[in-house]
Structure formats: C-alpha cells, structure tokens
Design an enzyme around this catalytic site. Structure first.
Site, PDB file in Angstrom:
ATOM      1  N   HIS A  64       0.826  -1.217   0.000  1.00 12.60           N
ATOM      2  CA  HIS A  64       0.000   0.000   0.000  1.00 12.60           C
ATOM      3  C   HIS A  64       0.862   1.270   0.000  1.00 12.60           C
ATOM      4  O   HIS A  64       0.359   2.345  -0.315  1.00 12.60           O
ATOM      5  CB  HIS A  64      -0.934  -0.011   1.211  1.00 12.60           C
ATOM      6  CG  HIS A  64      -1.978  -1.092   1.123  1.00 12.60           C
ATOM      7  ND1 HIS A  64      -3.295  -0.840   0.800  1.00 12.60           N
ATOM      8  CD2 HIS A  64      -1.894  -2.434   1.262  1.00 12.60           C
ATOM      9  CE1 HIS A  64      -3.966  -1.979   0.768  1.00 12.60           C
ATOM     10  NE2 HIS A  64      -3.141  -2.966   1.049  1.00 12.60           N
TER      11      HIS A  64
ATOM     12  N   ASP B 136       3.337   9.471  -0.759  1.00 12.54           N
ATOM     13  CA  ASP B 136       2.183   8.676  -0.333  1.00 12.54           C
ATOM     14  C   ASP B 136       1.976   7.547  -1.334  1.00 12.54           C
ATOM     15  O   ASP B 136       2.066   7.775  -2.545  1.00 12.54           O
ATOM     16  CB  ASP B 136       0.925   9.580  -0.317  1.00 12.54           C
ATOM     17  CG  ASP B 136      -0.041   9.194   0.778  1.00 12.54           C
ATOM     18  OD1 ASP B 136      -0.110   7.993   1.099  1.00 12.54           O
ATOM     19  OD2 ASP B 136      -0.734  10.087   1.300  1.00 12.54           O
TER      20      ASP B 136
HETATM   21  P1  ADP Z   1      -3.223   6.506   5.006  1.00 14.95           P
HETATM   22  O1  ADP Z   1      -3.587   5.098   4.620  1.00 14.95           O
HETATM   23  O2  ADP Z   1      -1.758   6.789   4.945  1.00 14.95           O
HETATM   24  O3  ADP Z   1      -3.784   6.948   6.316  1.00 14.95           O
HETATM   25  P2  ADP Z   1      -5.074   7.456   2.887  1.00 14.95           P
HETATM   26  O4  ADP Z   1      -5.390   8.856   2.472  1.00 14.95           O
HETATM   27  O5  ADP Z   1      -4.811   6.541   1.767  1.00 14.95           O
HETATM   28  O6  ADP Z   1      -3.850   7.528   3.916  1.00 14.95           O
HETATM   29  O7  ADP Z   1      -6.282   6.843   3.677  1.00 14.95           O
HETATM   30  C1  ADP Z   1      -6.743   7.469   4.821  1.00 14.95           C
HETATM   31  C2  ADP Z   1      -8.129   6.994   5.137  1.00 14.95           C
HETATM   32  O8  ADP Z   1      -8.375   7.363   6.478  1.00 14.95           O
HETATM   33  C3  ADP Z   1      -9.180   7.682   4.272  1.00 14.95           C
HETATM   34  O9  ADP Z   1     -10.226   6.810   3.966  1.00 14.95           O
HETATM   35  C4  ADP Z   1      -9.650   8.823   5.165  1.00 14.95           C
HETATM   36  O10 ADP Z   1     -11.007   9.166   5.005  1.00 14.95           O
HETATM   37  C5  ADP Z   1      -9.429   8.278   6.546  1.00 14.95           C
HETATM   38  N1  ADP Z   1      -9.075   9.399   7.422  1.00 14.95           N
HETATM   39  C6  ADP Z   1      -8.000  10.183   7.360  1.00 14.95           C
HETATM   40  N2  ADP Z   1      -8.089  11.172   8.280  1.00 14.95           N
HETATM   41  C7  ADP Z   1      -9.244  11.004   8.918  1.00 14.95           C
HETATM   42  C8  ADP Z   1      -9.946  11.700   9.940  1.00 14.95           C
HETATM   43  N3  ADP Z   1      -9.453  12.793  10.500  1.00 14.95           N
HETATM   44  N4  ADP Z   1     -11.133  11.220  10.339  1.00 14.95           N
HETATM   45  C9  ADP Z   1     -11.626  10.119   9.772  1.00 14.95           C
HETATM   46  N5  ADP Z   1     -11.053   9.441   8.791  1.00 14.95           N
HETATM   47  C10 ADP Z   1      -9.886   9.872   8.365  1.00 14.95           C
HETATM   48  O1  F6P Z   2      -1.467   3.132   4.400  1.00 15.28           O
HETATM   49  C1  F6P Z   2      -0.744   2.528   5.376  1.00 15.28           C
HETATM   50  C2  F6P Z   2      -1.496   2.149   6.646  1.00 15.28           C
HETATM   51  O2  F6P Z   2      -0.725   1.224   7.354  1.00 15.28           O
HETATM   52  C3  F6P Z   2      -2.854   1.574   6.408  1.00 15.28           C
HETATM   53  O3  F6P Z   2      -2.811   0.219   6.087  1.00 15.28           O
HETATM   54  C4  F6P Z   2      -3.502   1.851   7.734  1.00 15.28           C
HETATM   55  O4  F6P Z   2      -4.886   1.898   7.657  1.00 15.28           O
HETATM   56  C5  F6P Z   2      -2.972   3.224   8.046  1.00 15.28           C
HETATM   57  O5  F6P Z   2      -1.702   3.272   7.463  1.00 15.28           O
HETATM   58  C6  F6P Z   2      -2.986   3.481   9.546  1.00 15.28           C
HETATM   59  O6  F6P Z   2      -1.865   2.942  10.186  1.00 15.28           O
HETATM   60  P1  F6P Z   2      -1.870   2.121  11.536  1.00 15.28           P
HETATM   61  O7  F6P Z   2      -2.496   0.789  11.238  1.00 15.28           O
HETATM   62  O8  F6P Z   2      -0.425   2.014  11.902  1.00 15.28           O
HETATM   63  O9  F6P Z   2      -2.667   2.926  12.519  1.00 15.28           O
END
Ligand code: ADP
Ligand code: F6P
Length: 461
Positions: free
Chosen positions: A155, A362
């Site tokens: 991912h 990212d």
């Molecule tokens: P990562 O996997 O690194 O966290 P992504 O943008 O790919 O980044 O995915 C983040 C997911 O978490 C998205 O579905 C987003 O809606 C959710 N997310 C991120 N910040 C918040 C928040 N403040 N409240 C709720 N959901 C969140």
């Molecule tokens: O995108 C990477 C990731 O590890 C996701 O698989 C996961 O939902 C997100 O980051 C949050 O990380 P963690 O599981 O360490 O809270």
C-alpha cells in the site's frame, strides 16, 4: 472462485455503525462471497506470546486473530514497521532507525503469524498478504510447505534503490518477496523502483510482467487502489452527514473553506502545508477574514517519537499562524486533532471550495479520491494534489503541485479559489469518472484475479 485468505496487520470486522473504511468493506465483501477468512494481529497484547487464535464471525465475515507480547509490538509494529520501513519507504532515511532488535522482532512476529496461519490454509485457497508489516510471511509459509498461490500488495511506495540500500540486510528482506507469486504496487513509479533493485542489486532479469532472480520468478504488476464510491455517496445522505453540513453552513457563513484531512504523519506534508497556507495569507490580503483552512489530523502511531515531534510542531505552527493573522471575528486555521466518521467526512469535503492533499510521499492517498467523490458536480470544489502522491498518476486533472514549494502551493490555492465554474466542472467530471470506475471493488477483483490466474511454481532444487 477459490476461498480467499486475507492477511494484514490490522483486521477490520463489520460494525453496525458503518463507520468503516472502503478497504475494510471491500475485503469483507470478498471474504463473504468466497467463504474466506481474515487473519492478523488482534491489536491486543498478552504477557507472553502463546500462539492461541481467536475466531469470530460477524455478518458472514470470518476472522482469526492472535495477540502479541509487548516486546513484539515494540520491535515489530513500533520498531521495524513504523520506525524503519515506513520512513524508508516514504524516502525519509533521515528518520529511519536501523536497530537489529527491530529486524529480529519483525522476523519473529512474521514467523509467529505464519505458524497458526499455515494450518488454516487449505489446498486451493488464494492467499492475499497486505502491506509492509508482513513482507517475509510468504517465505515463512513456504517453509511450512504451503504451495498455494500467494499475492502481496504494497500500500506504500517502494523506495528508489539508492535509498533502499541504506537498510542493513536489504537483500535478505527483498529476497523473501520471491516466495510470493504476485506483487502489486499502486503506481508504475514504485514498480519501476522495485524492478530496478531486482536487476541492479540481485542480478535479476525482467520479461514483461515477470521478474526472475536466480531460480525464482515473480509477477510484478500495478493495481491502484480506489475508494468505495457507491458507499461514499450513500454516506453523504445520512443524518450524521446532513447534521454536520448544517453546522458547517452556520459556522462558515461567508467564509470560503479549504480542507485537509490526514492522519497526523510526517509523510503527509502537514508542516509544509501550513507554511504554504501562511505564504498564501501573506501574499493575499483579500483572503483575510474570507478564507479558512480546516485541517483535520487525528494522532497516529503515538508511541513512535517522530510522530510525537510532528504533533508538537503542528501545534506550535497552527498556534503561531493563528496568533499572527487572527482577528476577533476570524481565525485562519481550524486545526482539529480528532477523527470523523465517513458520513461526517463527506459533509466536510463537500463544504470545501478547495481540497488540499499535499503529502511529501504517499502510496496512493484515498483522501484525494474521497474529496472528488463528495463534490457537487454542478458546483464542484477544486483538488490541489501533490505530485508525490500515488494518486497523482491517475488524477491528472487536479492542480498538481510540489508540496515543498510554498509559493507554488499558494499559487494553486489562489487559482483554485478563483477558478471559473466551467473549468471546475470540466476537471471534476474527468476526475469523478476515474474515481467512480476504478473503485475499491474494481481494485480488489483485479488483484484477486491476478493472483488466481498466476500459477505457483516452486524454485528448482
Ligand atoms: P493513510 O492510509 O496513509 O492513512 P489514505 O489517504 O490513503 O492515507 O487513507 C486514509 C483513510 O483514512 C481515508 O479513507 C480517510 O477518510 C481516513 N481518514 C483520514 N483522516 C481522517 C480523519 N481525520 N477522520 C476520519 N477518517 C480519516
Ligand atoms: O497506508 C498505510 C497504513 O498502514 C494503512 O494500512 C492503515 O490503515 C494506516 O496506514 C494506519 O496505520 P496504523 O495501522 O499504523 O494505525
């Protein structure tokens, strides 16, 4: 369709409040259809690891989880996964910690996961491993005699060879990947970096989608993840979404809103984003008292010091910028350290004129896709997107920026704020088409098909 075994560090079971991420929902649907199983860490610790597995079935989805001991969590999750691989894979070798105990804890936990897991895998099952926490698990499963098709999806980004070689024992880690039959990446760029490493460090060769190192062959493909588009649209019609929409309408009054939604992670470029917004305020007097940045950033991985530092830094920056620019009836940044439900997020996104998604690196970034999905097609907001997010490879109609350059980001904010309706609609329509058609179900089917159609071959003796 064969039975699917999904493996990931965290296991997400169906919940009644529907506050679930798209990935969880898509994987649950696949498990339901195939009668499969989701295996991973329970998120809990026990004093001493005992290998016992807890099974659960909710709404037709079965899971199997194991507890870890505190040392495992320190060395595997907080250690090798999030102090070593996460920064390295996001090109931050300045932040990566190379500590032997992390490496051995990581291998130990992968071994501990493989022991109960191999017993659950039946002939004919398709096995799908997710993410950087679990890279060596397939090689452990092979040692137990598992001959099933096994796929791995990364991912995160895959770093350039020049950075990856800073990891002690990098070759040992990468060679374990050849125990898989298929590896999937979010973008061509990460795939190219992986192939470059295999050729230049391992002496491998590439033939179409196949890469061979010594007597081991692996299929390496690009398969970008999407969001659960339909579900996301439905979420915007719920009471929670409408209540927050109303609250936003009242609280914004005449203000134009910019939104950022991220886990509090240094890879998301939040410091650089606030710098860019400060530059925008410094250079656009007319934005004073008429624009607000709402940055939602719930803390993440709080045991890891780099995350504590980024949290302190952002508190300081948000306070300083607000102190410098605020007036009695206007605060330029609303910095919020909590998460919101998916329903509420749809309301936040749709209230915004601009979505600021500016990670320094990212794997994909699903927030960019959610922002687009939540816009009103008749009056859409504009996405400002970092060229360093995997999403930029697909979302070319966004305003693509270099997040390290505050003037460039400030210019993009200004362009987005003043963009004519016809251009906003044209860009949004093109972006929406991609987000709608290449959704999380499309991604899941594509990747599972790739594993199912790739036969497992044992290396020659
Ligand atoms: P990562 O996997 O690194 O966290 P992504 O943008 O790919 O980044 O995915 C983040 C997911 O978490 C998205 O579905 C987003 O809606 C959710 N997310 C991120 N910040 C918040 C928040 N403040 N409240 C709720 N959901 C969140
Ligand atoms: O995108 C990477 C990731 O590890 C996701 O698989 C996961 O939902 C997100 O980051 C949050 O990380 P963690 O599981 O360490 O809270």
């Amino acid at each position: 369709m064969s039975r699917l075994i999904v493996v990931s560090n965290r296991v997400s079971m169906p919940t009644p409040d529907a506050a679930q991420g798209g990935l969880a929902v898509a994987l649950q649907a696949a498990l339901r259809e195939s009668g499969g199983l989701w295996f991973g860490w329970s998120g809990r610790t026990v004093e001493e690891f005992n290998g016992s597995v807890s099974f659960e079935e909710i709404d037709g989805v079965r899971s199997a989880v194991v507890d870890l001991e505190p040392q495992d969590v320190d060395e595997y999750y907080n250690g090798f996964a999030n102090r070593t691989l996460w920064p390295l894979f996001h090109y931050r070798i300045d932040l990566a910690k190379y500590n032997r105990s992390f490496g051995s804890g990581y291998e130990r936990v992968n071994k501990r996961f493989a022991e109960p897991l191999h017993v659950m895998i039946e002939p004919g099952d398709t096995v799908w491993i997710n993410d950087y926490h679990l890279i060596p698990i397939a090689s452990q499963l092979r040692e137990h005699g598992v001959k099933n098709r096994i796929g791995f999806f990364l991912h995160t980004p895959w770093p350039p060879t020049r950075l990856l070689v800073s990891l002690p024992y990098h070759e040992r880690l990468v060679r374990t990947i050849f125990a898989y039959d298929v590896i999937g990446f979010q973008t061509e760029e990460w795939l190219e970096s992986f192939l470059h490493y295999c050729v230049n460090e391992l002496g491998g060769s590439v033939d179409g989608e196949y890469v061979t190192v010594d007597d081991m062959t692996l299929r390496a493909v690009v398969c970008p993840i999407g969001i659960d588009f339909k579900n996301f649209l439905q979420a915007s019609k719920t009471k929670a979404a409408q209540d927050l929409s109303e609250r936003m309408r009242v609280s914004l009054r005449q203000l134009s809103m910019i939104v950022g939604v991220d886990r509090l992670d240094y890879s998301k470029g939040l410091e650089e984003r606030l710098n860019s917004f400060e530059h925008y305020l410094n250079t656009h007097e007319e934005a004073h008292r008429s624009v607000v940045l709402i940055q939602v950033a719930p803390p993440s991985r709080g045991q890891v010091e780099q995350y504590q530092h980024v949290r302190e830094k952002l508190n300081e920056m948000a306070g300083r910028i607000n102190g410098a620019f605020a007036e009695v009836d206007w605060t330029p940044i609303r910095y919020v350290n909590r998460g919101y439900s998916r329903d509420e997020l749809t309301a936040l996104y749709s209230a915004a004129k601009v979505g600021l998604v500016t990670p320094l690196r990212d794997g994909m970034n699903l927030v960019a896709k959610e922002f687009v999905a939540a816009q009103d097609p008749e009056d859409p907001g504009v996405l400002v997107l970092s060229r360093f997010a995997g999403a930029a490879a697909q979302m070319k109609e966004a305003l693509i920026v270099n997040p390290y350059a505050p003037e460039e980001v400030a210019d993009a904010i200004q362009k987005a704020m003043t963009m004519p309706l016809a251009e906003r609609k044209r860009r949004h329509q093109a972006l929406l088409e991609g987000v709608r058609t290449q959704d999380v179900h499309w991604w899941r089917e594509k990747f599972v098909n790739l594993i199912e159609e790739t036969p497992h071959t044992e290396p020659a003796e």
